[in-house]
Design a protein around this motif. Sequence first.
Motif, PDB file in Angstrom:
ATOM      1  N   ARG A   1      16.137  -9.307  -8.364  1.00 58.50           N
ATOM      2  CA  ARG A   1      15.284  -9.715  -7.237  1.00 58.50           C
ATOM      3  C   ARG A   1      15.585  -8.761  -6.102  1.00 58.50           C
ATOM      4  N   GLY A   2      15.073  -7.561  -6.254  1.00 57.95           N
ATOM      5  CA  GLY A   2      15.375  -6.516  -5.288  1.00 57.95           C
ATOM      6  C   GLY A   2      14.155  -5.692  -4.958  1.00 57.95           C
ATOM      7  N   ARG A   3      14.417  -4.586  -4.337  1.00 64.26           N
ATOM      8  CA  ARG A   3      13.339  -3.713  -3.861  1.00 64.26           C
ATOM      9  C   ARG A   3      12.892  -2.723  -4.935  1.00 64.26           C
ATOM     10  N   LEU A   4      11.720  -2.153  -4.716  1.00 67.51           N
ATOM     11  CA  LEU A   4      11.216  -1.080  -5.567  1.00 67.51           C
ATOM     12  C   LEU A   4      12.053   0.177  -5.326  1.00 67.51           C
ATOM     13  N   ASP A   5      12.124   0.558  -4.070  1.00 70.44           N
ATOM     14  CA  ASP A   5      12.944   1.683  -3.620  1.00 70.44           C
ATOM     15  C   ASP A   5      13.126   1.513  -2.119  1.00 70.44           C
ATOM     16  N   ALA A   6      13.615   2.514  -1.431  1.00 74.86           N
ATOM     17  CA  ALA A   6      13.900   2.399  -0.002  1.00 74.86           C
ATOM     18  C   ALA A   6      12.678   2.588   0.892  1.00 74.86           C
ATOM     19  N   SER A   7      11.486   2.694   0.321  1.00 70.63           N
ATOM     20  CA  SER A   7      10.266   2.783   1.137  1.00 70.63           C
ATOM     21  C   SER A   7      10.100   1.499   1.945  1.00 70.63           C
ATOM     22  N   ARG A   8       9.445   1.603   3.047  1.00 71.23           N
ATOM     23  CA  ARG A   8       9.121   0.426   3.851  1.00 71.23           C
ATOM     24  C   ARG A   8       7.604   0.423   4.062  1.00 71.23           C
ATOM     25  N   LYS A   9       7.147   0.437   5.319  1.00 72.91           N
ATOM     26  CA  LYS A   9       5.704   0.467   5.577  1.00 72.91           C
ATOM     27  C   LYS A   9       5.111   1.850   5.309  1.00 72.91           C
ATOM     28  N   GLU A  10       5.980   2.829   5.165  1.00 70.95           N
ATOM     29  CA  GLU A  10       5.552   4.176   4.825  1.00 70.95           C
ATOM     30  C   GLU A  10       6.190   4.545   3.490  1.00 70.95           C
ATOM     31  N   THR A  11       5.492   5.349   2.731  1.00 71.05           N
ATOM     32  CA  THR A  11       6.028   5.817   1.460  1.00 71.05           C
ATOM     33  C   THR A  11       7.241   6.695   1.737  1.00 71.05           C
ATOM     34  N   GLY A  12       8.342   6.390   1.078  1.00 71.86           N
ATOM     35  CA  GLY A  12       9.549   7.194   1.241  1.00 71.86           C
ATOM     36  C   GLY A  12       9.447   8.501   0.473  1.00 71.86           C
ATOM     37  N   PRO A  13      10.447   9.366   0.631  1.00 76.19           N
ATOM     38  CA  PRO A  13      10.453  10.647  -0.090  1.00 76.19           C
ATOM     39  C   PRO A  13      10.376  10.455  -1.606  1.00 76.19           C
ATOM     40  N   ALA A  14       9.837  11.443  -2.287  1.00 78.56           N
ATOM     41  CA  ALA A  14       9.634  11.353  -3.731  1.00 78.56           C
ATOM     42  C   ALA A  14      10.939  11.211  -4.505  1.00 78.56           C
ATOM     43  N   ASP A  15      12.045  11.637  -3.919  1.00 78.20           N
ATOM     44  CA  ASP A  15      13.318  11.612  -4.644  1.00 78.20           C
ATOM     45  C   ASP A  15      14.146  10.344  -4.389  1.00 78.20           C
TER      46      ASP A  15
ATOM     47  N   LEU B   1       0.822  -1.211   0.000  1.00 79.65           N
ATOM     48  CA  LEU B   1       0.000   0.000   0.000  1.00 79.65           C
ATOM     49  C   LEU B   1       0.858   1.264   0.000  1.00 79.65           C
ATOM     50  N   ALA B   2       2.001   1.212   0.670  1.00 80.85           N
ATOM     51  CA  ALA B   2       2.888   2.375   0.743  1.00 80.85           C
ATOM     52  C   ALA B   2       3.475   2.743  -0.610  1.00 80.85           C
ATOM     53  N   VAL B   3       3.582   1.776  -1.518  1.00 79.60           N
ATOM     54  CA  VAL B   3       4.228   2.036  -2.814  1.00 79.60           C
ATOM     55  C   VAL B   3       3.315   1.738  -4.006  1.00 79.60           C
TER      56      VAL B   3
END
Length: 181
Positions: free
Chosen positions: A131-145, A51-53
């Motif tokens: 086989r990695g992550r989308l970005d550094a977001s976790r349970k909360e949406t990370g910064p836009a940059d 949901l965060a991403v």
Amino acid sequence: MAAIPPVCDFGWQAPDFTLPGVDGKTYSFADVAGPKGALIMFICNHCPYVLAVKQRIIRDALELKELGIGVAAISSNDVAAYPQDSFEKMKEEGYPFPYLYDESQDVARAYDAVCTPDFFGFNADGALQYRGRLDASRKETGPADLRRDLFEAMKQVAETGRGPEDQIASMGCSIKWKESA
């Protein structure tokens, strides 16, 4: 508790599947693969990591499609324990790519999926390259940059057929396995 999948096993071949989509069609790996590769992601409706991403997943999927990467998402959770992940509820999500239901959980097992989200990026030959992550977001949406790890990796796959050597594993809620499984 968060689950973390293993690192990329470069060259591992994508297992085929035949799964129903929320659009009423049935899909195989070949049906969703693009001319430059495929991104298969295991997600679900209720996971706070997904949901965060969600909007970033949609953004990246649309941009990857333009680069020749086919995209599909698979939900494999036990819907008896998590009814919000049911096929009927999946139809409400409105993703612009095939959203597939793995009721038996056989596809999740074949892929060795661990968490939601769990991303598998394949080249045009069906060989695993990311086989990695989308970005550094976790349970909360990370910064836009935030660096777009998944997008950049799959862009490289589209251009070269090979993913980056350095990858950071995704993190998310564990797949909700059926008790009888």
